[in-house]
Motif scaffolding. Structure first.
Motif, PDB file in Angstrom:
ATOM      1  N   MET A 126      20.377  -3.220 -36.739  1.00 53.18           N
ATOM      2  CA  MET A 126      21.326  -3.430 -37.785  1.00 53.18           C
ATOM      3  C   MET A 126      21.609  -4.789 -38.454  1.00 53.18           C
ATOM      4  O   MET A 126      22.067  -5.106 -39.575  1.00 53.18           O
ATOM      5  CB  MET A 126      22.863  -3.133 -37.297  1.00 53.18           C
ATOM      6  CG  MET A 126      23.009  -1.513 -37.022  1.00 53.18           C
ATOM      7  SD  MET A 126      24.665  -0.973 -35.915  1.00 53.18           S
ATOM      8  CE  MET A 126      25.825  -1.157 -37.571  1.00 53.18           C
ATOM      9  N   ILE A 127      21.357  -6.004 -37.301  1.00 51.22           N
ATOM     10  CA  ILE A 127      21.699  -7.560 -37.835  1.00 51.22           C
ATOM     11  C   ILE A 127      20.329  -7.561 -38.886  1.00 51.22           C
ATOM     12  O   ILE A 127      20.421  -8.180 -39.862  1.00 51.22           O
ATOM     13  CB  ILE A 127      21.387  -8.342 -36.558  1.00 51.22           C
ATOM     14  CG1 ILE A 127      22.904  -8.007 -35.744  1.00 51.22           C
ATOM     15  CG2 ILE A 127      21.165  -9.682 -37.089  1.00 51.22           C
ATOM     16  CD1 ILE A 127      24.067  -8.558 -36.152  1.00 51.22           C
TER      17      ILE A 127
ATOM     18  N   THR B 274       7.511  -4.107 -28.355  1.00 52.08           N
ATOM     19  CA  THR B 274       8.552  -3.345 -28.687  1.00 52.08           C
ATOM     20  C   THR B 274       9.935  -3.933 -29.058  1.00 52.08           C
ATOM     21  O   THR B 274      10.426  -3.321 -30.028  1.00 52.08           O
ATOM     22  CB  THR B 274       8.942  -2.187 -27.447  1.00 52.08           C
ATOM     23  OG1 THR B 274       9.549  -3.232 -26.445  1.00 52.08           O
ATOM     24  CG2 THR B 274       7.532  -1.656 -26.954  1.00 52.08           C
ATOM     25  N   ILE B 275      10.088  -4.964 -28.512  1.00 50.69           N
ATOM     26  CA  ILE B 275      11.315  -6.014 -29.039  1.00 50.69           C
ATOM     27  C   ILE B 275      10.997  -6.370 -30.336  1.00 50.69           C
ATOM     28  O   ILE B 275      11.927  -6.318 -31.352  1.00 50.69           O
ATOM     29  CB  ILE B 275      11.427  -7.007 -28.080  1.00 50.69           C
ATOM     30  CG1 ILE B 275      11.979  -6.313 -26.756  1.00 50.69           C
ATOM     31  CG2 ILE B 275      12.330  -8.097 -28.310  1.00 50.69           C
ATOM     32  CD1 ILE B 275      11.992  -7.450 -25.428  1.00 50.69           C
ATOM     33  N   ALA B 276       9.723  -6.725 -30.482  1.00 54.88           N
ATOM     34  CA  ALA B 276       9.533  -7.548 -31.954  1.00 54.88           C
ATOM     35  C   ALA B 276       9.279  -6.467 -33.157  1.00 54.88           C
ATOM     36  O   ALA B 276       9.669  -6.977 -34.370  1.00 54.88           O
ATOM     37  CB  ALA B 276       8.355  -8.384 -32.018  1.00 54.88           C
ATOM     38  N   VAL B 277       8.961  -5.411 -32.685  1.00 50.81           N
ATOM     39  CA  VAL B 277       8.572  -4.543 -33.831  1.00 50.81           C
ATOM     40  C   VAL B 277       9.810  -3.711 -34.291  1.00 50.81           C
ATOM     41  O   VAL B 277       9.862  -3.362 -35.579  1.00 50.81           O
ATOM     42  CB  VAL B 277       7.635  -3.218 -33.251  1.00 50.81           C
ATOM     43  CG1 VAL B 277       8.464  -2.311 -32.728  1.00 50.81           C
ATOM     44  CG2 VAL B 277       6.827  -2.761 -34.369  1.00 50.81           C
ATOM     45  N   VAL B 278      10.982  -3.849 -33.743  1.00 48.91           N
ATOM     46  CA  VAL B 278      12.237  -3.058 -34.148  1.00 48.91           C
ATOM     47  C   VAL B 278      12.739  -3.686 -35.428  1.00 48.91           C
ATOM     48  O   VAL B 278      13.031  -3.291 -36.623  1.00 48.91           O
ATOM     49  CB  VAL B 278      13.268  -2.763 -33.085  1.00 48.91           C
ATOM     50  CG1 VAL B 278      14.533  -2.614 -33.836  1.00 48.91           C
ATOM     51  CG2 VAL B 278      12.745  -1.949 -31.944  1.00 48.91           C
ATOM     52  N   PRO B 279      13.312  -5.071 -35.304  1.00 44.13           N
ATOM     53  CA  PRO B 279      13.720  -5.814 -36.421  1.00 44.13           C
ATOM     54  C   PRO B 279      12.719  -5.707 -37.525  1.00 44.13           C
ATOM     55  O   PRO B 279      13.053  -5.893 -38.992  1.00 44.13           O
ATOM     56  CB  PRO B 279      13.944  -7.084 -36.003  1.00 44.13           C
ATOM     57  CG  PRO B 279      13.180  -7.504 -34.816  1.00 44.13           C
ATOM     58  CD  PRO B 279      13.126  -6.176 -34.240  1.00 44.13           C
ATOM     59  N   ALA B 280      11.303  -5.827 -37.510  1.00 43.43           N
ATOM     60  CA  ALA B 280      10.278  -5.950 -38.418  1.00 43.43           C
ATOM     61  C   ALA B 280      10.279  -4.634 -39.175  1.00 43.43           C
ATOM     62  O   ALA B 280      10.248  -4.486 -40.440  1.00 43.43           O
ATOM     63  CB  ALA B 280       8.944  -6.192 -37.652  1.00 43.43           C
TER      64      ALA B 280
ATOM     65  N   GLN C 125      17.634 -11.600 -31.866  1.00 41.03           N
ATOM     66  CA  GLN C 125      16.008 -10.931 -31.907  1.00 41.03           C
ATOM     67  C   GLN C 125      16.496 -10.301 -33.410  1.00 41.03           C
ATOM     68  O   GLN C 125      15.435 -10.129 -34.107  1.00 41.03           O
ATOM     69  CB  GLN C 125      16.035 -10.059 -31.021  1.00 41.03           C
ATOM     70  CG  GLN C 125      15.540 -10.466 -29.704  1.00 41.03           C
ATOM     71  CD  GLN C 125      15.494  -9.658 -28.540  1.00 41.03           C
ATOM     72  OE1 GLN C 125      15.323  -9.819 -27.488  1.00 41.03           O
ATOM     73  NE2 GLN C 125      15.795  -8.345 -28.732  1.00 41.03           N
ATOM     74  N   GLY C 126      17.592  -9.965 -33.802  1.00 42.87           N
ATOM     75  CA  GLY C 126      17.862  -9.347 -35.063  1.00 42.87           C
ATOM     76  C   GLY C 126      17.637 -10.198 -36.251  1.00 42.87           C
ATOM     77  O   GLY C 126      17.233 -10.008 -37.284  1.00 42.87           O
TER      78      GLY C 126
END
Length: 554
Positions: A71-72, A305-311, A148-149
């Protein structure tokens, strides 16, 4: 005021992966001596108590921080700073309430939880020692999700290293002191696991300071100069809960299955013909030890997995469907290239790995690790495919695949563990089957939902071929080196472990290192020959173009 540097998703994953290397070194410093201090039975208590904590932690933090990050990222992409700030406040309040509830449950009812969840009242003191950690990690995850967002992975990496470093120092110190003072085994284990709580406090302090230094003032200034009108509290909370709960349900399924796995083992193994309670505790402890190594590949994939979500979330917010497909395929390809050699290496070199690291464990240890090494590959692919589906707004789909995998896991346990000739291996075989089902279903979902179907043959078969050749070379080199250095072969490994001899450990370590060194070179050559990684992938990582030229990747 320091400016937060925004990184592309692969750059961010590389930063997180660098932190994982440090954390795993520290983790080895923690868990390997801990096994020698506590023994298989004590470490079994440790792992069992941690599975209770991990289930509650997963329910608290698995989905909500991912929803916050998503969402961020979407709010920033659409230039809505007031919406981003409102989302963060709501997320922090929600996570604080959830964390407080679960921490109080662990604090007030540790014995009841130990009996109900794992049928092991001996771990109640460990549950009590872990009780504040859930609240601390919930608060920490809110700061991590926000940062991270914003596309910055560095504070998360440093915070995780701080957390593990403090956990190692406090946990080992308390375990040694309590054991030397003659404390009962459950008390010594509780002291060791209390390091997790202290490490969580250290991580929270660091993440709060990072947020305050990097984002607090700049977000206020952006909000003052913006005409953005945020969504209502009810609407924002509704989206946060809906997305977060759905993702949490998917992630919690496997934590619940792991808990059921341990409960089934605790209740079934003592009644298997020829096993009995004492040997059951030893075998479950050995299985827990192998879980530590089995989780290693997944820890290197988690940064992806952490990096791919905001991208992917940012690309989806711009309706850039081709970009979503490209990021998803690159993430899958790089994850496969990283995961497959680690899984194959654990399976092929399980004997010397266990002989060097866990000389006091049960002789079944290497065989358990061989199966779990294969499972680790499927776990890594499952993690990445889950993240891709969740980031692209398909967060419901992983729930179905995980439930299907969980049913397969329980069925394997019920059918195989009861057989005396299989016993504890049934749990490891079930793990392979479980995650294989999840991977197949998730890949089918991705192919159906993305604008462009990933080229799965290139993504998976090429690194699998490379890892297979690497595994054969590692096996051959170790077999040759073991003869030259007069250390046990694969066939003699169980006898060595049972005997507890330490004489052969140094030459065995030398033979294993020689096998690993050759395997690394062979694998690098193979991924270049098979074109497992593309030049476009390399451009996404720090100094990737220079590395691509060095390795002749086109």
């Amino acid at each position: 005021m320091a400016e937060a540097k925004k990184q592309n998703f692969m750059h961010g994953a590389a930063i997180l992966a660098a932190g994982v290397v440090v954390m795993k070194i520290l983790g080895a410093v923690y868990k390997i001596p801990l096994q020698h201090i506590l023994g298989d039975v004590g470490y079994g208590y440790f792992f069992t108590a941690y599975s209770i904590y991990n289930m509650l932690l997963t329910i608290s933090t698995a989905g909500l921080p991912v929803a916050l990050s998503r969402m961020i990222s979407e709010a920033n992409t659409l230039n809505r700073p007031n919406q981003a700030r409102r989302t963060f406040r709501i997320a922090m309040t929600t996570l604080a309430i959830i964390g407080a509830v679960f921490s109080l449950l662990m604090l007030l009812f540790p014995t009841e939880m130990a009996v109900l969840m794992v049928s092991k009242p001996e771990v109640s003191q460990c549950v009590f020692a872990l009780s504040p950690a859930v609240l601390l990690i919930c608060l920490t995850s809110a700061f991590r999700g926000y940062i991270q967002g914003n596309g910055n992975m560095t504070p998360t990496t440093v915070g995780q290293v701080v957390e593990v470093l403090v956990k190692v120092i406090v946990g080992l110190l308390l375990a040694v002191v309590l054991k030397n003072r003659g404390a009962p085994l459950p008390v010594s284990v509780a002291g060791a696991i209390f390091g997790v709580t202290v490490g969580g406090l250290a991580a929270l302090v660091y993440m709060f300071l990072s947020y305050w230094r990097l984002y607090h003032r700049s977000s206020l200034e952006a909000c003052r100069g913006s005409g953005d009108v945020p969504d209502s509290v009810g609407k924002t909370l509704g989206v946060f809960i809906r997305v977060g709960v759905i993702i949490t349900l998917g992630a919690s399924v496997m934590s619940v299955i792991t808990l059921i796995d341990m409960k089934l083992l605790q209740s079934t193994m003592p009644h298997v013909p020829g096993i009995g309670p004492a040997l059951a505790d030893e075998l479950i402890g050995s299985y827990s030890n192998m879980q530590t190594l089995y989780n290693l590949p997944a820890s290197f994939i988690t940064p992806m997995t952490i990096a791919v979500v905001p991208a992917i979330s940012a690309a989806a917010a711009r309706s850039a469907r081709d970009e979503v497909s490209g990021i998803a395929e690159s993430g899958l390809r790089v994850s496969a290239v990283v995961a497959m050699p680690m899984g194959v290496g654990l399976a092929v070199l399980s004997g010397p790995i266990v002989g060097v690291l866990y000389r006091d464990t049960h002789p079944m240890g290497p065989t358990i690790l061989s199966w779990l090494g294969i499972a680790a590959i499927f776990v890594c692919i499952a993690l990445v495919t889950n993240a891709i589906l969740q980031a692209d707004g398909n967060e419901r789909l992983p729930i179905f695949s995980m439930i299907a995998g969980g049913i397969v896991k329980i069925a394997c346990n019920l059918l195989l563990v009861r057989r005396p000739e299989i016993n504890i291996l049934g749990a490891a075989i079930g793990t392979v089957a479980c995650y294989a089902v999840i991977c197949v279903m998730n890949c089918a979902f991705i192919a159906h939902r993305l604008a462009k179907k990933p080229n799965y043959s290139a993504v998976f078969l090429r690194p699998l071929l490379s890892a297979g050749v690497m595994g054969v070379s590692a096996w051959a080199v170790y077999a040759l080196a073991s003869r030259l250095l007069h250390v046990p072969s694969f066939r003699d490994m169980s006898a060595l472990i049972r005997s507890g001899h330490s004489v052969a450990r140094l030459p065995m370590l030398a033979a294993m290192c020689a096998a690993i060194a050759v395997a690394v070179v062979v694998y690098l050559v193979m991924i270049i020959l098979t074109r497992s990684v593309t030049l476009e992938d390399m451009k996404l990582i720090p100094r990737g173009e220079k590395l691509a030229r060095l390795l002749h990747i086109r």
